[in-house]
Scaffold this active site. Structure first.
Site, PDB file in Angstrom:
ATOM      1  N   ARG A  89      19.267 -72.703 -28.387  1.00 46.20           N
ATOM      2  CA  ARG A  89      20.405 -73.070 -27.548  1.00 46.20           C
ATOM      3  C   ARG A  89      21.438 -73.935 -28.267  1.00 46.20           C
ATOM      4  O   ARG A  89      22.579 -74.029 -27.832  1.00 46.20           O
ATOM      5  CB  ARG A  89      19.891 -73.711 -26.255  1.00 46.20           C
ATOM      6  N   GLU A 126       5.446 -81.088 -25.971  1.00 48.35           N
ATOM      7  CA  GLU A 126       4.596 -81.577 -24.873  1.00 48.35           C
ATOM      8  C   GLU A 126       3.211 -80.946 -24.977  1.00 48.35           C
ATOM      9  O   GLU A 126       2.202 -81.609 -24.791  1.00 48.35           O
ATOM     10  CB  GLU A 126       5.230 -81.192 -23.531  1.00 48.35           C
TER      11      GLU A 126
END
Ligand SMILES: O=P(O)(O)OC[C@H]1O[C@H](OP(=O)(O)OP(=O)(O)O)[C@H](O)[C@@H]1O
Ligand SMILES: Nc1ncnc2[nH]cnc12
Length: 203
Positions: A89, A126
């Site tokens: 992105r 994560e």
């Protein structure tokens, strides 16, 4: 323009707006439109994740332009030699910013995508790990570089990008993201580099 260093000191809402308030300035009116244009999708790509979808913003050329313009206004005239964009992105915003400020664009890619000699940095997500790669020779000693991505959550991705660029001798001036996740704001690990964030995630 407000600049958030690491955790920032905002109590929610819009990051620029909070910074403006702290400094007694009016917030930039473009920020509300940018915040509103980001779609928040619950439970994507897995349960519990509130996904900030910038593709909704990209469908609105005026708002897309506002976001790019705000970065361009910040970095124009600062002697920035390169904008480094993070796959995927960061590739949406980085090249537009680079062209507008007269800088080169350096793609920082996921493993195995660049055909030439690369240097790599692994980072912790994560859940699990990932890796960024950059072509050897993409940047030169002492070049002033801004790193661009859509969103900072833990800061792990941006930190890997900074390490990669610094290993190549670049002077990383700042990281720039449209969105910051407040949930993680006390845990940014950005190697001492500032991160400039336009808006905080709405949820
Ligand atoms: O601050 P962090 O915790 O490191 O997370 C932020 C990163 O996560 C997203 O990318 P993702 O890894 O999902 O890759 P993609 O853009 O290829 O989908 C986002 O675009 C950032 O690059
Ligand atoms: N909540 C989120 N939305 C979009 N991209 C992300 N990358 C990491 N967390 C994200």
């Amino acid at each position: 323009m407000g600049q958030q260093e690491k955790s920032g000191e905002t109590g929610g809402g819009n990051m620029e707006e909070a910074a403006a308030k702290e400094n007694g300035r009016a917030a930039d009116p473009r920020l509300q439109g940018i915040s509103d244009a980001i779609r928040v999708v619950p439970h994507f790509p897995k349960p519990g994740i509130m996904f900030n979808d910038i593709t909704a913003l990209l469908l609105r050329p005026g708002v897309f332009k506002d976001a790019v313009d705000m970065f361009v206004e910040r970095y124009r005239g600062m002697g920035i030699a390169a904008v480094a964009g993070i796959e995927a992105r960061g590739f949406v915003f980085g090249p537009a910013i680079a062209l507008a400020i007269g800088a080169k664009f350096i793609p920082l890619r996921k493993p195995g995508k660049l055909p030439g000699e690369v240097i790599s940095e692994t980072y912790v997500l994560e859940y699990g790990t990932d890796c960024l790669e950059m072509h050897v020779g993409a940047t030169e000693q002492g070049e002033r570089v801004v790193v661009v991505d859509d969103l900072v959550a833990t800061g792990g991705t941006l930190s890997a990008a900074i390490r990669l660029l610094e290993r190549a001798g670049a002077d990383v001036v700042e990281c720039a993201c449209l969105i910051g996740l407040p949930k993680f704001k006390d845990f940014y690990k950005l190697n001492g580099k500032p991160v400039y964030i336009l808006v905080e995630s709405r949820k």
